[in-house]
Enzyme design. Structure first.
Site, mmCIF file in Angstrom:
data_model
loop_
_atom_site.group_PDB
_atom_site.id
_atom_site.type_symbol
_atom_site.label_atom_id
_atom_site.label_comp_id
_atom_site.label_asym_id
_atom_site.label_seq_id
_atom_site.Cartn_x
_atom_site.Cartn_y
_atom_site.Cartn_z
ATOM 1 N N ASP A 119 0.916 -1.102 0.030
ATOM 2 C CA ASP A 119 -0.022 -0.001 -0.157
ATOM 3 C C ASP A 119 0.786 1.166 0.177
ATOM 4 O O ASP A 119 0.460 2.268 0.483
ATOM 5 C CB ASP A 119 -0.750 -0.018 1.061
ATOM 6 C CG ASP A 119 -2.233 1.000 0.928
ATOM 7 O OD1 ASP A 119 -2.555 1.117 0.032
ATOM 8 O OD2 ASP A 119 -2.759 1.566 2.099
ATOM 9 N N LYS A 159 -0.703 -0.964 -4.746
ATOM 10 C CA LYS A 159 -1.548 0.171 -4.904
ATOM 11 C C LYS A 159 -0.587 1.189 -5.972
ATOM 12 O O LYS A 159 0.687 1.297 -5.936
ATOM 13 C CB LYS A 159 -1.678 0.999 -3.631
ATOM 14 C CG LYS A 159 -2.208 2.509 -4.098
ATOM 15 C CD LYS A 159 -2.658 3.113 -2.710
ATOM 16 C CE LYS A 159 -1.751 3.594 -1.911
ATOM 17 N NZ LYS A 159 -1.996 4.413 -0.614
#
Length: 203
Positions: A119, A159
């Site tokens: 992330d 991400k």
């Protein structure tokens, strides 16, 4: 007569909702709900799995990964910043820079992971092209780590900020995994350029 005084800015109800929900459920950040949505849709983390979380601070993804894999599995995280949150017994966080440690990361955290999740996001400048390019660099590093440390058949979640390099990175993931998916969780801000690429089944 209209009130000409200053009006209070509207609160971000989206952020308030997820921030409060995370606080109530003992997660350090609202980003955990993105992983929950990804897991519900794609089942990237199995019971008993070993999971590597890149950019794990403040710890929400690491904690939830440990919950998903259960006591017979393990969740290992690494981040530039230390994780201050209390971690489950089957989770551990290392402090370090994956760019500096890339060639020796396997020695520090082990190998043959069932899932690598990222992330990570760059420090943003407000310039969408620059931010997207920086995000792309992080994603390429995450993919290199995943390809080096994932077991065959392992899964990858990353991400990325949508920009000129997005398709290039999608093709890189596509070439290294049996299948891939593009997914934007409902818990992302609708105005956000972030999106997730999921690689399923490392070749």
């Amino acid at each position: 007569m209209k009130n000409r005084g200053r009006t209070k800015p509207k609160k971000n109800q989206w952020a308030d909702h997820y921030t409060q929900k995370a606080r109530d459920e003992n997660y350090p950040a609202r980003s955990v709900y993105k992983l929950m949505e990804i897991q519900k849709r794609f089942q990237v983390i199995k019971k008993g799995a070993s999971v590597l979380d890149l950019g794990c601070a403040p710890g929400s993804w690491l904690i939830h990964a440990a919950e998903l894999t259960g006591p017979s599995g393990r969740a290992v995280g690494i981040d530039l910043k230390p994780v201050d949150a209390a971690l489950p017994p089957n989770a551990i966080a290392h402090t370090g820079d994956i760019f500096e440690m890339e060639s020796t990361l396997g020695e520090a955290v082990g190998q043959d992971y069932d899932a690598v999740i990222s992330d990570m996001a760059p420090a943003t400048t407000g310039r969408k092209d620059i931010d997207a390019a920086r995000s792309f660099a992080l994603c390429e590093a995450a993919l290199r780590v995943a390809c080096g440390l994932l077991a065959d058949g392992g899964n990858f979640v990353c991400k990325i900020f949508q920009g000129a390099e997005f398709k290039q990175f999608e093709n890189q993931v596509k070439s290294r995994f049996t299948s891939h998916k593009i997914f934007k969780p409902d818990s992302c801000r609708k105005s956000s350029k972030e999106i997730y690429i999921i690689g399923l089944g490392k070749k």
